[in-house]
Scaffold this motif. Structure first.
Motif, PDB file in Angstrom:
ATOM      1  N   MET A   1       0.848  -1.194   0.000  1.00 41.84           N
ATOM      2  CA  MET A   1       0.000   0.000   0.000  1.00 41.84           C
ATOM      3  C   MET A   1       0.882   1.242   0.000  1.00 41.84           C
ATOM      4  O   MET A   1       1.902   1.281   0.681  1.00 41.84           O
ATOM      5  CB  MET A   1      -0.928  -0.004   1.215  1.00 41.84           C
ATOM      6  N   SER A   2       0.483   2.263  -0.754  1.00 41.54           N
ATOM      7  CA  SER A   2       1.243   3.499  -0.854  1.00 41.54           C
ATOM      8  C   SER A   2       0.720   4.540   0.122  1.00 41.54           C
ATOM      9  O   SER A   2      -0.476   4.567   0.449  1.00 41.54           O
ATOM     10  CB  SER A   2       1.154   4.055  -2.284  1.00 41.54           C
ATOM     11  N   ASP A   3       1.626   5.416   0.546  1.00 43.56           N
ATOM     12  CA  ASP A   3       1.256   6.532   1.414  1.00 43.56           C
ATOM     13  C   ASP A   3       1.215   7.813   0.588  1.00 43.56           C
ATOM     14  O   ASP A   3       2.181   8.128  -0.140  1.00 43.56           O
ATOM     15  CB  ASP A   3       2.277   6.699   2.540  1.00 43.56           C
ATOM     16  N   VAL A   4       0.111   8.538   0.718  1.00 46.00           N
ATOM     17  CA  VAL A   4      -0.064   9.807  -0.008  1.00 46.00           C
ATOM     18  C   VAL A   4      -0.195  10.925   1.019  1.00 46.00           C
ATOM     19  O   VAL A   4      -1.005  10.833   1.949  1.00 46.00           O
ATOM     20  CB  VAL A   4      -1.315   9.771  -0.913  1.00 46.00           C
ATOM     21  N   LEU A   5       0.621  11.985   0.847  1.00 44.38           N
ATOM     22  CA  LEU A   5       0.522  13.158   1.714  1.00 44.38           C
ATOM     23  C   LEU A   5      -0.067  14.313   0.902  1.00 44.38           C
ATOM     24  O   LEU A   5       0.527  14.757  -0.088  1.00 44.38           O
ATOM     25  CB  LEU A   5       1.895  13.551   2.260  1.00 44.38           C
ATOM     26  N   LEU A   6      -1.242  14.765   1.302  1.00 50.56           N
ATOM     27  CA  LEU A   6      -1.881  15.922   0.675  1.00 50.56           C
ATOM     28  C   LEU A   6      -1.426  17.195   1.397  1.00 50.56           C
ATOM     29  O   LEU A   6      -1.353  17.232   2.621  1.00 50.56           O
ATOM     30  CB  LEU A   6      -3.401  15.809   0.758  1.00 50.56           C
ATOM     31  N   VAL A   7      -1.147  18.240   0.630  1.00 50.96           N
ATOM     32  CA  VAL A   7      -0.734  19.527   1.194  1.00 50.96           C
ATOM     33  C   VAL A   7      -1.717  20.595   0.726  1.00 50.96           C
ATOM     34  O   VAL A   7      -1.964  20.742  -0.483  1.00 50.96           O
ATOM     35  CB  VAL A   7       0.695  19.902   0.763  1.00 50.96           C
ATOM     36  N   ALA A   8      -2.281  21.325   1.685  1.00 47.87           N
ATOM     37  CA  ALA A   8      -3.263  22.367   1.369  1.00 47.87           C
ATOM     38  C   ALA A   8      -2.707  23.732   1.766  1.00 47.87           C
ATOM     39  O   ALA A   8      -2.434  23.981   2.937  1.00 47.87           O
ATOM     40  CB  ALA A   8      -4.575  22.102   2.102  1.00 47.87           C
ATOM     41  N   GLY A   9      -2.556  24.612   0.781  1.00 47.11           N
ATOM     42  CA  GLY A   9      -2.127  25.975   1.069  1.00 47.11           C
ATOM     43  C   GLY A   9      -3.284  26.862   1.469  1.00 47.11           C
ATOM     44  O   GLY A   9      -3.100  27.843   2.194  1.00 47.11           O
ATOM     45  N   VAL A  10      -4.461  26.528   0.965  1.00 44.22           N
ATOM     46  CA  VAL A  10      -5.700  27.214   1.356  1.00 44.22           C
ATOM     47  C   VAL A  10      -6.714  26.140   1.727  1.00 44.22           C
ATOM     48  O   VAL A  10      -6.578  24.973   1.344  1.00 44.22           O
ATOM     49  CB  VAL A  10      -6.242  28.111   0.211  1.00 44.22           C
ATOM     50  N   VAL A  11      -7.729  26.533   2.471  1.00 44.33           N
ATOM     51  CA  VAL A  11      -8.718  25.556   2.942  1.00 44.33           C
ATOM     52  C   VAL A  11      -9.433  24.930   1.741  1.00 44.33           C
ATOM     53  O   VAL A  11     -10.038  25.636   0.939  1.00 44.33           O
ATOM     54  CB  VAL A  11      -9.742  26.232   3.873  1.00 44.33           C
ATOM     55  N   PRO A  12      -9.376  23.593   1.589  1.00 44.00           N
ATOM     56  CA  PRO A  12     -10.047  22.946   0.451  1.00 44.00           C
ATOM     57  C   PRO A  12     -11.561  22.916   0.651  1.00 44.00           C
ATOM     58  O   PRO A  12     -12.061  22.873   1.786  1.00 44.00           O
ATOM     59  CB  PRO A  12      -9.458  21.530   0.456  1.00 44.00           C
ATOM     60  N   GLN A  13     -12.254  22.951  -0.468  1.00 45.52           N
ATOM     61  CA  GLN A  13     -13.712  22.849  -0.382  1.00 45.52           C
ATOM     62  C   GLN A  13     -14.088  21.447   0.110  1.00 45.52           C
ATOM     63  O   GLN A  13     -13.514  20.446  -0.328  1.00 45.52           O
ATOM     64  CB  GLN A  13     -14.340  23.110  -1.744  1.00 45.52           C
ATOM     65  N   PRO A  14     -15.079  21.346   1.025  1.00 39.96           N
ATOM     66  CA  PRO A  14     -15.402  20.037   1.634  1.00 39.96           C
ATOM     67  C   PRO A  14     -15.723  18.961   0.606  1.00 39.96           C
ATOM     68  O   PRO A  14     -15.231  17.830   0.713  1.00 39.96           O
ATOM     69  CB  PRO A  14     -16.613  20.356   2.514  1.00 39.96           C
ATOM     70  N   GLY A  15     -16.532  19.268  -0.377  1.00 38.15           N
ATOM     71  CA  GLY A  15     -16.922  18.254  -1.356  1.00 38.15           C
ATOM     72  C   GLY A  15     -15.733  17.761  -2.153  1.00 38.15           C
ATOM     73  O   GLY A  15     -15.595  16.558  -2.427  1.00 38.15           O
TER      74      GLY A  15
END
Length: 711
Positions: A1-15
């Motif tokens: 299984m792979s590990d994915v790291l998401l990076v958000a510079g601004v608040v992402p939309q919930p949907g």
């Protein structure tokens, strides 16, 4: 299984966040998130394997001065890198994903530390990366390019895709400041712009984008290197010449002499010649104008302590003398009729013309305004909107010359100048710059044309755009300026050259005769420090050496500071000068008076007047100081030192010295006692009044304008 790291510079939309996490989990990944997240607003159905929630405004927050200067992407990285959880996840992740443009830079920095990870922008690209990892674990070409360690093959395959397919935000991220400051980033883009089989249009697009990144990173030398490397790969000579010119221009803008000025100038001139032969004179004029703008930039000649024009005049100007376009512009047109002699039945109609600089005309104007044999009109071309529009128009002037003097611009110049030429018997143009070029653009009829060249004009483009065959008399303020100018303009050495005169500036020196107090003996002074060419740092060096011998000596600086906005070179000199002065001003050894209209009064406190310049025409401030009875100490101006005419031939023997150490010895000898100081001052004053006072010089102007020495 792979590990994915998401990076958000601004608040992402919930949907969007819900869908993203779901797709990545369906692709068989564990999903972690770091960045601008509001935990209270997180959808209940988002199944994350780990979360590091940071303030929602991290892309805008400016907690430090450095962060305030950073772009949003850099601020996001500055905040995220402080989180141990985020650093650990970034080191072990298989895929690093930027959810928005502000997160791209952070992902790039993380990928520098985790070279096995795939770095992607957007969920679709992340899903594709997971699929690629299952099929083949090796990193993709675009990942290698983004990570900044490309091979030539990878760049050749990926540069087109990166620029054309990636969002502009992604391109901006890969040209962010720290990337462009790094050796890896520079290597990446030098490889990219040199990649073979790339269309010129795309290569140019890449180069300009990267140059912008270098500019953001405060690396003008990198800008120039990228543009020059690009120019070497462009197929069309015109595009190559313009790119080389742009590279040189970036260095000049940063206050640096270009590494390949000659190559850029020669390339532009070569294409200008081709365009001129094809009768494409608008394009030829544009290219010739670019070449002249580069070659005569003030950073090279005005805002430095040296100039290639002074070091090797003939060599520097040689490319223009080999150019068909440049020599066509310089070709003498001559005048249809000779100038008429001064009238005998009425006053001479004298038009005095300049453009926003009448500093050296006031005494001349007032004298001839009151002269019974002269009727004066004054024309400031900068104050007349109709004429100003055709005066400082070098590109149109060049096109007119290249087009056999047949252009709408030429017709407009003729229409606007003709009434002045028809009225005047003699036109006296002060400064050999744009007004001189304009007045020789049209045939003067029988009107006599006189042009005065001071000093800096010889280091400019304008003598190469003036038609000297339409000038009757060319006036210089000193022999060494005449020597330099004639070495640059071959026509002035020929049989058809205008009559040439050397006339001192108009100065009322009798008003500077002043009784000085005894304490002035130890006061050094400089009048005028507003240009780099004045080199006041040299005078400060003299003061330091002098105070090592006798700390009674001080210095008074008169005049406004040089402007830091003129050029980077000027600003850097001013900063160094201010550093020199801090300690001396704190102890009272140096005082700055700033600009003043009461120079004679200020000179009463100055016992030694210094000319520390690297070049001068005739140094009026020095001459005024000498007239006041101050001891003249004149540096052997480096631009002209050792030549047949220089400061040593302009001033009496003993005034001119070759080094700060010699200056100290002259000052100590002439100020050893009050009696020796006053005696030397009287001698200097008598010489100045005898040679340069207006009561003497006015007769030389009468002879020039009216034809007789007595007026």
């Amino acid at each position: 299984m792979s590990d994915v790291l998401l990076v958000a510079g601004v608040v992402p939309q919930p949907g969007i966040l819900t869908t993203a996490v779901q797709r990545l989990r369906e692709a068989g990944a564990r999903v972690y998130l770091v960045g601008a997240v509001d935990p209270d607003e997180m959808p209940a159905d988002v199944r994350l394997d780990g979360l590091c929630a940071l303030p929602a405004d991290i892309a805008k927050a400016t907690p430090t001065r450095a962060a305030a200067r950073a772009v949003p992407g850099e601020r996001v990285w500055t905040r995220i890198r402080r989180e141990p959880w985020a650093r650990e996840r970034a080191r072990t992740a298989d895929v690093l994903v930027a959810l928005d443009a502000h997160a791209i830079y952070t992902v790039w920095r993380m990928a520098q530390r985790n070279r096995a990870a795939a770095a992607r922008y957007g969920i679709q690209a992340a899903v594709q990366a997971l699929a690629e990892r299952k099929a083949a674990p090796a990193p993709s070409p675009l990942q290698r390019l983004t990570n900044g360690i490309p091979s030539t093959t990878v760049v050749r395959q990926s540069v087109n895709r990166l620029i054309n397919a990636a969002p502009r935000a992604a391109v901006n991220a890969v040209t962010a400041r720290p990337i462009m400051r790094s050796k890896a980033g520079t290597k990446l883009w030098l490889t990219a712009v040199r990649a073979p089989k790339v269309p010129d249009s795309l290569r140019t697009k890449v180069a300009h984008q990267v140059a912008k990144g270098m500019a953001w990173a405060d690396r003008p030398e990198g800008e120039a290197a990228i543009l020059a490397a690009t120019a070497g790969k462009l197929r069309k000579p015109a595009a190559r010449a313009r790119m080389l010119g742009e590279a040189a221009s970036r260095e000049l803008k940063a206050g640096m002499p270009p590494r390949d000025l000659e190559g850029a100038v020669n390339a532009l001139l070569s294409v200008a010649d081709q365009r001129h032969r094809a009768d494409e004179n608008q394009a030829a004029a544009d290219l010739l104008n670019r070449a002249m703008t580069l070659a005569f930039d003030r950073v090279l000649h005005i805002d430095q302590l040296t100039s290639p024009l002074a070091e090797d005049p003939e060599g520097f100007i040689a490319p223009f003398q080999r150019s068909l376009a440049a020599t066509t512009v310089a070709t003498p047109r001559g005048r249809l009729l000779p100038a008429a002699p001064p009238p005998t039945d009425r006053p001479l109609r004298l038009l005095i013309a300049t453009s926003a600089n009448d500093n050296f005309l006031k005494l001349i104007r007032s004298y001839y305004d009151a002269h019974p044999r002269v009727e004066v009109r004054f024309l400031d071309l900068a104050a007349n909107a109709a004429i100003k529009s055709v005066t400082w128009a070098p590109k149109q002037m060049l096109q007119h010359r290249l087009s056999a003097d047949e252009t709408p611009y030429g017709a407009k110049a003729e229409e606007r100048l003709r009434p002045y030429l028809d009225w005047a018997d003699t036109v006296f143009v002060d400064w050999c710059v744009a007004p001189a070029a304009l007045f020789t653009l049209v045939d003067p009829g029988t009107t006599r044309i006189i042009v005065r060249l001071h000093s800096y004009e010889a280091l400019s483009r304008w003598p190469h755009m003036v038609d000297f065959s339409r000038i009757d008399d060319l006036v210089f303020v000193a022999e060494h300026i005449k020597d330099l100018t004639t070495s640059l303009v071959p026509f002035l050495k020929g049989p058809d050259a205008p009559r040439m005169h050397v006339l001192d500036n108009a100065m009322d020196l009798r008003g500077f005769q002043i009784d000085k107090p005894a304490e002035a003996r130890f006061q050094l002074g400089m009048v005028g420090i507003s240009q780099v060419a004045k080199d006041p740092r040299w005078a400060i060096q003299v003061l330091r050496l002098l105070r090592q011998r006798d700390d009674r000596y001080r210095m008074l600086l008169v005049g406004g500071d040089m402007s830091p906005d003129v050029s980077v070179a000027s600003r850097e000199y001013l900063e160094a000068f201010n550093r020199d002065l801090r300690e001396l001003e704190a102890t009272g050894a140096v005082r700055r008076l700033g600009p003043t209209n009461e120079v004679p009064k200020v000179l009463s406190d100055i016992g030694v007047i210094i000319s520390s310049s690297v070049r001068e025409g005739c140094h009026c401030g020095l001459m005024e100081g000498a007239a006041s009875g101050a001891i003249p100490v004149v540096r052997d101006w480096p631009f002209f030192a050792g030549r047949p005419n220089s400061a040593r031939t302009l001033y009496p023997q003993g005034w001119v010295i070759g080094s700060p150490e010699e200056a100290v010895e002259r000052i100590l000898a002439t100020t050893a006692t009050e009696e020796t100081w006053r005696a030397a001052g009287r001698e200097a004053s008598a010489y100045a009044l005898r040679e340069w006072d207006w009561s003497v010089v006015q007769h030389r102007f009468d002879k020039l304008l009216l034809g007789d020495p007595q007026g």
